[in-house]
Write an enzyme that holds these catalytic residues in place. Structure first.
Site, PDB file in Angstrom:
ATOM      1  N   TYR A  56      31.132  20.341  -0.081  1.00 47.13           N
ATOM      2  CA  TYR A  56      30.202  19.618   0.798  1.00 47.13           C
ATOM      3  C   TYR A  56      30.854  19.432   2.160  1.00 47.13           C
ATOM      4  O   TYR A  56      31.999  18.998   2.244  1.00 47.13           O
ATOM      5  CB  TYR A  56      29.859  18.241   0.221  1.00 47.13           C
ATOM      6  N   GLU A  58      28.874  18.168   5.175  1.00 46.39           N
ATOM      7  CA  GLU A  58      27.848  17.653   6.092  1.00 46.39           C
ATOM      8  C   GLU A  58      28.499  17.267   7.413  1.00 46.39           C
ATOM      9  O   GLU A  58      29.586  16.676   7.442  1.00 46.39           O
ATOM     10  CB  GLU A  58      27.136  16.446   5.470  1.00 46.39           C
ATOM     11  N   ASP A 201      13.372  34.754  19.764  1.00 48.21           N
ATOM     12  CA  ASP A 201      13.716  34.929  18.344  1.00 48.21           C
ATOM     13  C   ASP A 201      14.062  36.399  18.148  1.00 48.21           C
ATOM     14  O   ASP A 201      13.180  37.257  18.107  1.00 48.21           O
ATOM     15  CB  ASP A 201      12.508  34.514  17.491  1.00 48.21           C
ATOM     16  N   THR A 227      18.163  35.796  12.526  1.00 47.76           N
ATOM     17  CA  THR A 227      18.635  35.860  11.152  1.00 47.76           C
ATOM     18  C   THR A 227      19.978  36.573  11.207  1.00 47.76           C
ATOM     19  O   THR A 227      20.285  37.242  12.188  1.00 47.76           O
ATOM     20  CB  THR A 227      17.686  36.678  10.261  1.00 47.76           C
ATOM     21  N   LYS A 230      19.452  40.844   8.853  1.00 52.44           N
ATOM     22  CA  LYS A 230      18.627  42.023   9.166  1.00 52.44           C
ATOM     23  C   LYS A 230      19.530  43.040   9.871  1.00 52.44           C
ATOM     24  O   LYS A 230      20.476  43.509   9.258  1.00 52.44           O
ATOM     25  CB  LYS A 230      17.398  41.605   9.958  1.00 52.44           C
ATOM     26  N   ARG A 236      22.454  36.545   4.000  1.00 49.41           N
ATOM     27  CA  ARG A 236      21.138  35.971   4.285  1.00 49.41           C
ATOM     28  C   ARG A 236      21.312  34.600   4.927  1.00 49.41           C
ATOM     29  O   ARG A 236      21.950  33.714   4.349  1.00 49.41           O
ATOM     30  CB  ARG A 236      20.375  35.863   2.960  1.00 49.41           C
TER      31      ARG A 236
HETATM   32  C1  LIG Z   1      12.575  37.554   9.489  1.00 49.83           C
HETATM   33  C2  LIG Z   1      12.173  36.763  10.643  1.00 49.83           C
HETATM   34  C3  LIG Z   1      12.297  35.361  10.644  1.00 49.83           C
HETATM   35  C4  LIG Z   1      12.575  34.536   9.409  1.00 49.83           C
HETATM   36  O1  LIG Z   1      13.688  34.770   8.712  1.00 49.83           O
HETATM   37  P1  LIG Z   1      13.846  34.199   7.199  1.00 49.83           P
HETATM   38  O2  LIG Z   1      15.320  34.238   7.011  1.00 49.83           O
HETATM   39  O3  LIG Z   1      13.080  35.145   6.341  1.00 49.83           O
HETATM   40  O4  LIG Z   1      13.296  32.821   7.164  1.00 49.83           O
HETATM   41  C5  LIG Z   1      12.011  34.690  11.819  1.00 49.83           C
HETATM   42  N1  LIG Z   1      11.626  35.362  12.921  1.00 49.83           N
HETATM   43  C6  LIG Z   1      11.461  36.692  12.938  1.00 49.83           C
HETATM   44  C7  LIG Z   1      11.016  37.353  14.204  1.00 49.83           C
HETATM   45  C8  LIG Z   1      11.719  37.441  11.796  1.00 49.83           C
HETATM   46  O5  LIG Z   1      11.513  38.755  11.819  1.00 49.83           O
END
Ligand SMILES: *Cc1c(COP(=O)(O)O)cnc(C)c1O
Length: 420
Positions: A56, A58, A201, A227, A230, A236
């Site tokens: 933990y 936090e 994003d 993320t 990807k 993840r």
């Molecule tokens: C995949 C994605 C997310 C969310 O990611 P998660 O880890 O699946 O919650 C947010 N924004 C965009 C543009 C994405 O492609």
């Protein structure tokens, strides 16, 4: 040889062990072309499976609510420093459990319930968390949308018009299914013209940005999320970055104690390992190859008579449109699945079918590129994709191609040390 043994698991729980073995087989034998997926390295997975799962922590490095955080502090600080080095920014929060959590924290930090946001329409390539109705982002805030033109591209003048009408507090840019470069500089001009915060994003393109193979959101965006699993090829999870100290403080409080409890220190350790891989000069080769492979994919599909949204790609994915075909994205997804090629159905500009059926597929290159595949393999695979689509009812052919794809895949071992 792959590096996964799971020896303890085999002894302790043969059921879960067997399921994981089958998943490894699936990942090994199929061609993974879902644009948001990738294969992380054995080193990243070792950190993810480490003893940090028991801790933990936090709070934030050197400011914790629990004792015994000396090592957690070091590893989180390392992840933060490496993230800032990769993206050229001052502040990073590496605690978000996912991309969606990261986006939730941005809104929680900067908005009040009911405030206006302007994001890309989900059906045009945006993400659920950019103001879509089924998501908290569309329920807690007053969401407005921009989209793409029939040519598949964002029309920035139109975005500006909508922004002037809406007067949003935040403009969200970045997408989940958009094959063209995003012009962050132009988005910032639009945001400035209405006094909005620009939120980029980069979940899908972060690995390309990290390599200088896509325009960086910095210094244009006030705040950036991604993320880490990807194109970044890490564990993840999610991450939030900014150059603004005031925003950074608000983000930290929004993540903890706002939205999350204890950070996933094992995942943060794995993020640090992935970031080290990205800081290696070889990362640039990977990102270049991801783009080159996607380009070949698009070129072959066009040559074989398929419509690619926007006529090509600048990044890691192509969107194929079946608006002029008698079959749907769902049909294509299923037929390609039978042929051992994993993609996902996707809506396309001018969509005529429901979001569950769709008129397109999204096909990406990051995962197969991580396995070591190059233009030559992508040309073969793209032609097989066309063979399947040309003969969408021919189940025997799909089975035959499945065998061929399994054979091709067997030459590219995943989770082997040499690949990374
Ligand atoms: C995949 C994605 C997310 C969310 O990611 P998660 O880890 O699946 O919650 C947010 N924004 C965009 C543009 C994405 O492609």
């Amino acid at each position: 040889m792959n590096y996964i043994t799971n020896a303890n698991l085999k002894e302790a729980d043969n059921e879960v062990f067997a399921i994981i073995e089958d998943e490894l087989k699936r990942q090994t034998n199929h061609l993974e072309m879902i644009a948001s997926e990738n294969f992380t390295s054995p080193a990243v997975m070792e950190a993810m499976g480490s003893v940090f799962t028991n801790k933990y922590a936090e709070g934030y490095p050197y400011k914790r609510y629990y004792g015994g955080c000396e090592q957690a502090d070091k590893v989180e600080q390392l992840a933060i420093d490496r993230a800032c080095q990769i993206f050229g920014c001052k502040f990073a929060n590496v605690q978000p459990h996912s991309g969606s959590q990261a986006n939730g924290a941005v809104y929680a930090a900067l908005l009040k319930a009911g405030d206006k946001i302007l994001g890309m329409d989900l059906s045009h390539g945006g993400h659920l968390t950019h103001g879509s109705k089924p998501s908290f982002s569309g329920q807690n805030y007053s969401a407005f949308y921009y989209g793409v033109e029939l040519d598949g591209r964002i029309n920035y003048d139109k975005v500006e018009e909508i922004a002037k009408l809406v007067q949003p507090k935040i403009i969200v840019c970045g997408a989940s299914a958009y094959a063209r470069e995003i012009d962050f500089k132009r988005f910032r001009e639009i945001a400035d013209s209405v006094g909005a915060i620009l939120f980029a994003d980069i979940a899908h393109i972060a690995g390309l940005v990290a390599a200088g193979e896509h325009q960086s959101p910095f210094p244009h965006a006030h705040i950036v999320t991604t993320t880490t699993h990807k194109t970044l090829r890490g564990p993840r999870g999610g991450m939030i970055m900014t150059n603004d100290e005031d925003i950074a403080k608000k983000i930290n409080s929004a993540i903890f104690p706002g939205l999350q409890g204890g950070p996933l220190v094992h995942v943060i350790a794995a993020k640090a390992v992935a970031f080290k891989e990205i800081l290696d000069p070889k990362w640039k080769d990977y990102a270049k190859q991801v783009k080159a492979n996607a380009r070949v994919l698009g070129e072959v599909l066009i040559k074989r008579g398929y419509d690619i949204v926007s006529g090509g790609t600048d990044n890691h994915l192509v969107l194929v449109s079946f608006l002029n075909k008698p079959f749907s994205g769902k049909d294509a997804d299923a037929a390609l699945g039978d042929a051992g090629i994993t993609v996902n159905k996707n809506t396309v500009p001018g969509e005529t079918r429901s979001p569950f059926i769709t008129s397109g597929i999204r096909v990406g290159s990051p995962a197969l590129t991580a396995r070591g595949m190059k233009e030559k393999e992508f040309e073969i695979i793209a032609n097989k994709i066309c063979d399947v689509l040309d003969n969408i009812e021919d189940k025997e052919l799909h089975k035959k191609i499945n065998k061929e794809m399994e054979e091709l895949a067997s030459n590219f071992v995943i989770y082997s040390k040499s690949t990374y």
